[in-house]
Design a protein around this motif. Sequence first.
Motif, PDB file in Angstrom:
ATOM      1  N   VAL A  68     -37.500 -17.588 -19.093  1.00  0.00           N
ATOM      2  CA  VAL A  68     -38.084 -16.252 -19.144  1.00  0.00           C
ATOM      3  C   VAL A  68     -36.948 -15.245 -19.086  1.00  0.00           C
ATOM      4  CG1 VAL A  68     -39.605 -14.603 -17.995  1.00  0.00           C
ATOM      5  CG2 VAL A  68     -40.177 -17.034 -17.991  1.00  0.00           C
ATOM      6  N   ILE A  69     -36.824 -14.471 -20.146  1.00  0.00           N
ATOM      7  CA  ILE A  69     -35.780 -13.445 -20.202  1.00  0.00           C
ATOM      8  C   ILE A  69     -36.467 -12.092 -20.114  1.00  0.00           C
ATOM      9  CG2 ILE A  69     -33.952 -12.431 -21.603  1.00  0.00           C
ATOM     10  CD1 ILE A  69     -33.555 -15.229 -22.812  1.00  0.00           C
ATOM     11  N   SER A  70     -36.113 -11.340 -19.097  1.00  0.00           N
ATOM     12  CA  SER A  70     -36.774 -10.053 -18.881  1.00  0.00           C
ATOM     13  C   SER A  70     -36.204  -8.978 -19.804  1.00  0.00           C
ATOM     14  CB  SER A  70     -36.614  -9.616 -17.423  1.00  0.00           C
ATOM     15  OG  SER A  70     -35.272  -9.252 -17.172  1.00  0.00           O
ATOM     16  N   LYS A  75     -31.823  -5.308 -21.915  1.00  0.00           N
ATOM     17  CA  LYS A  75     -31.293  -3.938 -21.951  1.00  0.00           C
ATOM     18  C   LYS A  75     -29.915  -3.857 -21.304  1.00  0.00           C
ATOM     19  CE  LYS A  75     -35.761  -1.672 -22.168  1.00  0.00           C
ATOM     20  NZ  LYS A  75     -36.789  -0.911 -21.451  1.00  0.00           N
ATOM     21  N   LEU A  76     -29.729  -4.583 -20.202  1.00  0.00           N
ATOM     22  CA  LEU A  76     -28.431  -4.576 -19.523  1.00  0.00           C
ATOM     23  C   LEU A  76     -27.342  -5.146 -20.430  1.00  0.00           C
ATOM     24  CD1 LEU A  76     -26.776  -4.062 -16.932  1.00  0.00           C
ATOM     25  CD2 LEU A  76     -27.336  -6.395 -16.250  1.00  0.00           C
ATOM     26  N   VAL A  77     -27.637  -6.261 -21.088  1.00  0.00           N
ATOM     27  CA  VAL A  77     -26.661  -6.864 -22.004  1.00  0.00           C
ATOM     28  C   VAL A  77     -26.375  -5.906 -23.159  1.00  0.00           C
ATOM     29  CG1 VAL A  77     -26.238  -8.767 -23.615  1.00  0.00           C
ATOM     30  CG2 VAL A  77     -27.221  -9.240 -21.371  1.00  0.00           C
ATOM     31  N   ASP A  84     -27.267  -4.914 -30.541  1.00  0.00           N
ATOM     32  CA  ASP A  84     -28.687  -4.606 -30.706  1.00  0.00           C
ATOM     33  C   ASP A  84     -29.552  -5.570 -29.887  1.00  0.00           C
ATOM     34  OD1 ASP A  84     -29.373  -7.016 -32.253  1.00  0.00           O
ATOM     35  OD2 ASP A  84     -28.275  -6.093 -33.897  1.00  0.00           O
ATOM     36  N   TYR A  85     -30.840  -5.289 -29.861  1.00  0.00           N
ATOM     37  CA  TYR A  85     -31.806  -6.041 -29.058  1.00  0.00           C
ATOM     38  C   TYR A  85     -31.790  -7.539 -29.376  1.00  0.00           C
ATOM     39  CZ  TYR A  85     -36.299  -7.325 -26.961  1.00  0.00           C
ATOM     40  OH  TYR A  85     -37.281  -7.929 -26.217  1.00  0.00           O
ATOM     41  N   GLU A  86     -31.912  -7.873 -30.658  1.00  0.00           N
ATOM     42  CA  GLU A  86     -31.988  -9.285 -31.057  1.00  0.00           C
ATOM     43  C   GLU A  86     -30.718 -10.055 -30.698  1.00  0.00           C
ATOM     44  OE1 GLU A  86     -34.619 -11.045 -32.018  1.00  0.00           O
ATOM     45  OE2 GLU A  86     -35.775  -9.206 -31.776  1.00  0.00           O
ATOM     46  N   THR A  87     -29.559  -9.422 -30.876  1.00  0.00           N
ATOM     47  CA  THR A  87     -28.289 -10.078 -30.542  1.00  0.00           C
ATOM     48  C   THR A  87     -28.197 -10.326 -29.039  1.00  0.00           C
ATOM     49  OG1 THR A  87     -27.250  -8.980 -32.429  1.00  0.00           O
ATOM     50  CG2 THR A  87     -25.774  -9.911 -30.765  1.00  0.00           C
ATOM     51  N   ALA A  88     -28.611  -9.338 -28.252  1.00  0.00           N
ATOM     52  CA  ALA A  88     -28.583  -9.485 -26.792  1.00  0.00           C
ATOM     53  C   ALA A  88     -29.539 -10.589 -26.342  1.00  0.00           C
ATOM     54  CB  ALA A  88     -28.953  -8.164 -26.127  1.00  0.00           C
ATOM     55  N   LYS A  89     -30.732 -10.611 -26.920  1.00  0.00           N
ATOM     56  CA  LYS A  89     -31.723 -11.628 -26.558  1.00  0.00           C
ATOM     57  C   LYS A  89     -31.223 -13.025 -26.918  1.00  0.00           C
ATOM     58  CE  LYS A  89     -36.529 -12.914 -27.180  1.00  0.00           C
ATOM     59  NZ  LYS A  89     -37.792 -12.655 -27.858  1.00  0.00           N
ATOM     60  N   ALA A 102     -23.658 -14.411 -20.997  1.00  0.00           N
ATOM     61  CA  ALA A 102     -24.068 -13.746 -22.236  1.00  0.00           C
ATOM     62  C   ALA A 102     -23.154 -12.563 -22.544  1.00  0.00           C
ATOM     63  CB  ALA A 102     -25.518 -13.280 -22.127  1.00  0.00           C
ATOM     64  N   ILE A 103     -22.840 -11.771 -21.526  1.00  0.00           N
ATOM     65  CA  ILE A 103     -21.966 -10.607 -21.726  1.00  0.00           C
ATOM     66  C   ILE A 103     -20.564 -11.050 -22.114  1.00  0.00           C
ATOM     67  CG2 ILE A 103     -20.852  -8.664 -20.535  1.00  0.00           C
ATOM     68  CD1 ILE A 103     -23.556  -8.367 -18.961  1.00  0.00           C
ATOM     69  N   LEU A 104     -20.035 -12.057 -21.419  1.00  0.00           N
ATOM     70  CA  LEU A 104     -18.698 -12.560 -21.754  1.00  0.00           C
ATOM     71  C   LEU A 104     -18.644 -13.096 -23.178  1.00  0.00           C
ATOM     72  CD1 LEU A 104     -17.612 -14.375 -18.471  1.00  0.00           C
ATOM     73  CD2 LEU A 104     -16.527 -12.384 -19.525  1.00  0.00           C
ATOM     74  N   LYS A 105     -19.665 -13.819 -23.561  1.00  0.00           N
ATOM     75  CA  LYS A 105     -19.708 -14.393 -24.909  1.00  0.00           C
ATOM     76  C   LYS A 105     -19.686 -13.292 -25.971  1.00  0.00           C
ATOM     77  CE  LYS A 105     -22.188 -17.809 -27.580  1.00  0.00           C
ATOM     78  NZ  LYS A 105     -23.226 -18.811 -27.581  1.00  0.00           N
ATOM     79  N   LEU A 106     -20.410 -12.217 -25.710  1.00  0.00           N
ATOM     80  CA  LEU A 106     -20.486 -11.128 -26.685  1.00  0.00           C
ATOM     81  C   LEU A 106     -19.235 -10.248 -26.695  1.00  0.00           C
ATOM     82  CD1 LEU A 106     -24.212 -10.106 -26.202  1.00  0.00           C
ATOM     83  CD2 LEU A 106     -23.213 -11.158 -28.237  1.00  0.00           C
TER      84      LEU A 106
END
Length: 111
Positions: A68-70, A75-77, A84-89, A102-106
């Motif tokens: 479950v990803i809130s 939004k934080l990522v 964008d939304y899809e990339t963060a998700k 996730a943040i480090l990877k991006l």
Amino acid sequence: MMPMNPKQLKKLMKQLDMRQLDNVVEVIIRLEDREIIIKNPTVTVIKAMGEKIYQIAGGEEEEKVKLVISEEDIKLVMEQTGVDYETAKKALEEANGDLAEAILKLTEGSP
């Protein structure tokens, strides 16, 4: 309790408006954080007082933890990485919901 013969049982089921669903492969019960999967169940439908009651019995049970990803995490990522939304998700899904990963990877390879 006296055993019933199949004919009596069939008559009783008809009186109670009961029937068995045939060829049921699996039943999935979805909860917020997981799924319960019952394989090869016996499913009986009972109609009572205008409602349908499904009785599920038997089979193997498995529980799968559902990721479950809130929206807040997405939004934080997005805010931290500028994506964008899809990339963060997608990054969160690939990181199994781990925000830092996730943040480090991006941000790897970014100036």
